[in-house]
Write an enzyme that holds these catalytic residues in place. Structure first.
Site, short mmCIF file in Angstrom:
data_model
loop_
_atom_site.label_atom_id
_atom_site.label_comp_id
_atom_site.label_asym_id
_atom_site.label_seq_id
_atom_site.Cartn_x
_atom_site.Cartn_y
_atom_site.Cartn_z
N CYS A 95 22.92 17.81 36.33
CA CYS A 95 22.87 16.89 37.47
C CYS A 95 21.66 17.13 38.39
CB CYS A 95 24.20 16.92 38.21
SG CYS A 95 24.47 15.44 39.21
N HIS A 191 29.31 17.18 34.81
CA HIS A 191 29.99 18.35 35.38
C HIS A 191 31.33 18.47 34.66
CE1 HIS A 191 27.34 18.22 38.95
NE2 HIS A 191 27.53 16.92 38.95
N1 GLN Z 1 22.10 14.99 44.70
C1 GLN Z 1 21.92 14.39 43.42
C2 GLN Z 1 22.36 12.95 43.37
O1 GLN Z 1 23.21 12.55 44.14
C3 GLN Z 1 22.64 15.22 42.37
C4 GLN Z 1 24.12 15.26 42.58
C5 GLN Z 1 24.83 16.28 41.76
O2 GLN Z 1 24.27 17.31 41.35
N2 GLN Z 1 26.12 16.04 41.56
O3 GLN Z 1 21.87 12.19 42.59
#
Ligand code: GLN
Length: 235
Positions: A95, A191
């Site tokens: 992510c 995740h």
């Molecule tokens: N902050 C990033 C986004 O919102 C990644 C989010 C995350 O790692 N869940 O795209």
């Protein structure tokens, strides 16, 4: 003893949605087989030795944490990451960490630098966050997990995704692609955490990182967790 040497990048900042569970699974699956496991970390301001690790890991993070991480990574760890990837170390990025493997993450009028390990860029466009259970066909097998990202990621023309979306949004909710895979460099939005829900993938990464074949384990519980993640995604 054969030992998997893991470096966790920015573990205190990039660990959203229990992503540190990925490290726990790598450790457990090594130790259950009598393989050694060493864990180092490299955070802001720390040096990263490109020859000292078999697998480099970075988890997901909030936009605000990615600002500091992206600057440190691009200015202080870019070269080491390229050298490590070139010598075949596994790089696993989830992510927010995945977004920073590419060229840039554009957040409004701010452009966060990436390390350019893979040809992709990410943009925080208008529109809802891409949230929900997700499953992809990766060519290695079905990977199931959970995604929640505001950024939309676009692969360059010659870059391969980790998989094709079976259910969920994937890289950008439009092109049906999810993640990236170039050799031993793997990025994904999933995740769950990723590896507890897809223990077979943890084994593939350990095998790639060590260049060995792994003996099977009794994976009844892990297979049940994987099945439940698949069902959650509607498969
Ligand atoms: N902050 C990033 C986004 O919102 C990644 C989010 C995350 O790692 N869940 O795209």
């Amino acid at each position: 003893m054969t030992t998997l040497r893991v470096a966790a990048l920015y573990p205190e900042l990039m660990n959203i949605y229990a992503d540190r569970g990925n490290i726990a699974i790598l450790r457990a699956r090594c130790e259950w087989r009598g393989l050694g496991f060493e864990l180092a970390s490299a955070s802001i301001g720390d040096e990263l030795d490109p020859h000292a690790h078999d697998l480099l890991y970075i988890g997901g993070g909030q936009d605000r944490d990615q600002v500091a991480v992206s600057q440190d990574m691009a200015s202080g760890k870019r070269d080491a990451l390229h050298v490590a990837a070139d010598r075949g170390a596994v790089v696993l990025a989830v992510c927010g960490g995945y977004q920073l493997l590419g060229h840039s993450y554009q957040l409004g009028d701010q452009t966060l630098p990436g390390v350019g390990l893979v040809d992709l860029h990410t943009v925080r466009e208008d529109g809802p966050r891409l949230i929900g259970n997700c499953a992809i066909e990766s060519g290695l097998g079905v990977i199931a997990g959970f995604e929640n990202h505001g950024g939309r990621t676009y692969l360059g023309p010659d870059e391969q995704p980790l998989g094709r979306v079976l259910s969920g949004h994937g890289n950008n909710g439009e092109d049906g692609l999810e993640g990236v895979r170039r050799g031993n460099v793997v990025g994904t939005y999933l995740h769950g955490p990723l590896l507890p829900k897809n223990a077979w993938l943890a084994d593939r990464l350990i095998a790639l990182a060590l260049g060995v074949e792994l003996e099977p384990l009794d994976d009844r519980l892990e297979d049940a967790a994987h099945g439940s993640a698949r069902r959650a995604a509607g498969l």
